[in-house]
Design a protein around this motif. Sequence first.
Motif, PDB file in Angstrom:
ATOM      1  N   GLU A 134      12.920 -14.771  28.471  1.00  0.00           N
ATOM      2  CA  GLU A 134      13.655 -14.846  29.735  1.00  0.00           C
ATOM      3  C   GLU A 134      12.908 -15.680  30.778  1.00  0.00           C
ATOM      4  O   GLU A 134      13.476 -16.016  31.809  1.00  0.00           O
ATOM      5  N   LEU A 135      11.656 -15.995  30.500  1.00  0.00           N
ATOM      6  CA  LEU A 135      10.896 -16.869  31.396  1.00  0.00           C
ATOM      7  C   LEU A 135      11.348 -18.311  31.177  1.00  0.00           C
ATOM      8  O   LEU A 135      11.974 -18.638  30.169  1.00  0.00           O
ATOM      9  N   PRO A 136      11.039 -19.194  32.103  1.00  0.00           N
ATOM     10  CA  PRO A 136      11.343 -20.622  31.880  1.00  0.00           C
ATOM     11  C   PRO A 136      10.636 -21.127  30.624  1.00  0.00           C
ATOM     12  O   PRO A 136       9.556 -20.647  30.264  1.00  0.00           O
ATOM     13  N   HIS A 137      11.271 -22.123  29.984  1.00  0.00           N
ATOM     14  CA  HIS A 137      10.720 -22.632  28.733  1.00  0.00           C
ATOM     15  C   HIS A 137       9.312 -23.185  28.931  1.00  0.00           C
ATOM     16  O   HIS A 137       8.486 -23.106  28.026  1.00  0.00           O
ATOM     17  N   ALA A 138       9.052 -23.776  30.078  1.00  0.00           N
ATOM     18  CA  ALA A 138       7.725 -24.341  30.324  1.00  0.00           C
ATOM     19  C   ALA A 138       6.648 -23.265  30.294  1.00  0.00           C
ATOM     20  O   ALA A 138       5.487 -23.548  29.968  1.00  0.00           O
ATOM     21  N   HIS A 139       7.025 -22.028  30.608  1.00  0.00           N
ATOM     22  CA  HIS A 139       6.069 -20.923  30.574  1.00  0.00           C
ATOM     23  C   HIS A 139       6.161 -20.154  29.266  1.00  0.00           C
ATOM     24  O   HIS A 139       5.135 -19.675  28.754  1.00  0.00           O
ATOM     25  N   ALA A 140       7.360 -20.056  28.756  1.00  0.00           N
ATOM     26  CA  ALA A 140       7.542 -19.247  27.545  1.00  0.00           C
ATOM     27  C   ALA A 140       6.887 -19.891  26.332  1.00  0.00           C
ATOM     28  O   ALA A 140       6.295 -19.184  25.495  1.00  0.00           O
ATOM     29  N   GLU A 141       6.978 -21.201  26.247  1.00  0.00           N
ATOM     30  CA  GLU A 141       6.443 -21.863  25.050  1.00  0.00           C
ATOM     31  C   GLU A 141       4.931 -21.662  24.907  1.00  0.00           C
ATOM     32  O   GLU A 141       4.454 -21.219  23.848  1.00  0.00           O
ATOM     33  N   PRO A 142       4.139 -21.975  25.935  1.00  0.00           N
ATOM     34  CA  PRO A 142       2.689 -21.752  25.737  1.00  0.00           C
ATOM     35  C   PRO A 142       2.320 -20.284  25.589  1.00  0.00           C
ATOM     36  O   PRO A 142       1.380 -19.947  24.856  1.00  0.00           O
ATOM     37  N   LEU A 143       3.080 -19.413  26.234  1.00  0.00           N
ATOM     38  CA  LEU A 143       2.780 -17.981  26.091  1.00  0.00           C
ATOM     39  C   LEU A 143       3.021 -17.514  24.657  1.00  0.00           C
ATOM     40  O   LEU A 143       2.192 -16.770  24.094  1.00  0.00           O
ATOM     41  N   ILE A 144       4.123 -17.948  24.082  1.00  0.00           N
ATOM     42  CA  ILE A 144       4.420 -17.529  22.700  1.00  0.00           C
ATOM     43  C   ILE A 144       3.410 -18.147  21.733  1.00  0.00           C
ATOM     44  O   ILE A 144       2.932 -17.483  20.796  1.00  0.00           O
ATOM     45  N   LEU A 145       3.071 -19.404  21.987  1.00  0.00           N
ATOM     46  CA  LEU A 145       2.093 -20.047  21.097  1.00  0.00           C
ATOM     47  C   LEU A 145       0.726 -19.370  21.217  1.00  0.00           C
ATOM     48  O   LEU A 145      -0.030 -19.283  20.244  1.00  0.00           O
ATOM     49  N   ARG A 146       0.435 -18.869  22.405  1.00  0.00           N
ATOM     50  CA  ARG A 146      -0.870 -18.212  22.597  1.00  0.00           C
ATOM     51  C   ARG A 146      -0.868 -16.775  22.095  1.00  0.00           C
ATOM     52  O   ARG A 146      -1.792 -16.357  21.380  1.00  0.00           O
ATOM     53  N   LEU A 147       0.148 -16.022  22.432  1.00  0.00           N
ATOM     54  CA  LEU A 147       0.131 -14.595  22.124  1.00  0.00           C
ATOM     55  C   LEU A 147       0.743 -14.279  20.753  1.00  0.00           C
ATOM     56  O   LEU A 147       0.342 -13.309  20.122  1.00  0.00           O
ATOM     57  N   VAL A 148       1.710 -15.063  20.322  1.00  0.00           N
ATOM     58  CA  VAL A 148       2.362 -14.783  19.035  1.00  0.00           C
ATOM     59  C   VAL A 148       1.674 -15.548  17.913  1.00  0.00           C
ATOM     60  O   VAL A 148       1.300 -14.965  16.887  1.00  0.00           O
TER      61      VAL A 148
END
Lengths: 194, 219
Positions: A134-148
Amino acid sequence: MAIATAPMPVTERRPAWVAVVESAKHGDEAAFERLYVEFGSMVHGLLLARVDRASADDLTQEVFLRAWQRLANLHDPIAWPAWLATIARNAAVDQLRRAPQPGTLPPEAQLPATRSDDAGIRSEAEQLLQIIRELPHAHAEPLILRLVEGLSGPEIAQRTGLRPAYVRVNLHRGMKLLRARLHGRVNDNEGVGT
Amino acid sequence: MSEIPDEYLWTGEGPPSADVVALEAELGRLSWRPRALKLHADSAAADPAHAAARVVAIEAPRRSSRRSATWIAGVVAAAAVLMVAVWLRPPTAPSAAPDPVDPTSRPISPDLKDPFARQALDQQGGLTTPITDPPQQPPAAGREVSPDLEDPFAGSSSTPNQRVPPDRRNRERRVSPDLKDPFKSGDQPRDPPKSRPSHEPPQAKKQVSPDLKDPFANN
């Protein structure tokens, strides 16, 4: 998309995968499989930011198949990460444009789970993933790559072809937003419990 | 939640943060697990059912093309046999029935009379061809030809047209008995006045109304 506007400049030091891309362009399937192993997590993370997990698993294969078929169109091997990331994002968009099928609904179209069926229907991980989506893609992408996917910040920058500073800023801003969402969610749960 | 050190979030090294570690542990279950990459999506070796479907898909057009080739060969053979049969067919004898297209083979009805042909036969005693010996036109019975009419083609005709002089023509003209000559003195018929010069066409002559008086006439 904001991410695509900040490509990483071509550095003087060529990464190790450039030679692998060159070999794959000449039809070396083994070299392309090495690229698949190395960049598969990045592609899966980008897909996971847009589609559900089952679709992301299938689309990862499809993205690499497209890349293999179009590898001759890649003129500069140094652009391989950004080129592959673009294929992945387009594949996710194509998937969302198709007729809605079970398990392929866009994250925004999925109904938020109620508190009563949280444990029964969705796992905790999927709920967290939905919050990140639900976050903007610019934030969601690095977060998922980092945490997932477990990639570090420099690895995210290298495998997506983005500037490290751009990735760092968006990673920390995304983490801040995620904390706020999780904090509000905890407060909501406590409010309901009292 | 505690404040997460930026360095751990960025590099994954250093003193870990409890909440980041908890998120990594929870979300890490959704991470990508590499599967065997199928670069040749159309290769059906891995999936027997898909391979069978592909074989059917490949065989179907072959079968249809083979069927169409057989069909075309049969049509060509039939056409060849038909052509040979037509070519070897014996010439048929002329049939007794008259050809409905030929008008000479039709029996002429006795009710039909050809006035020209019969007249030509009667006059010449035999058949005449219309081109070399045109039949003479019978005179139109009951049709009076005005003597004033001139044949415009008379000059080119072989027989000279005998033109009647205007004096004689006027003399022979019938005069109604009811008409009386107002200038006539007695019962003795008088010669008609001299006609106009012969260079005037006869069509130019007009009947003079009896009411008109000739100022130059002698009573």
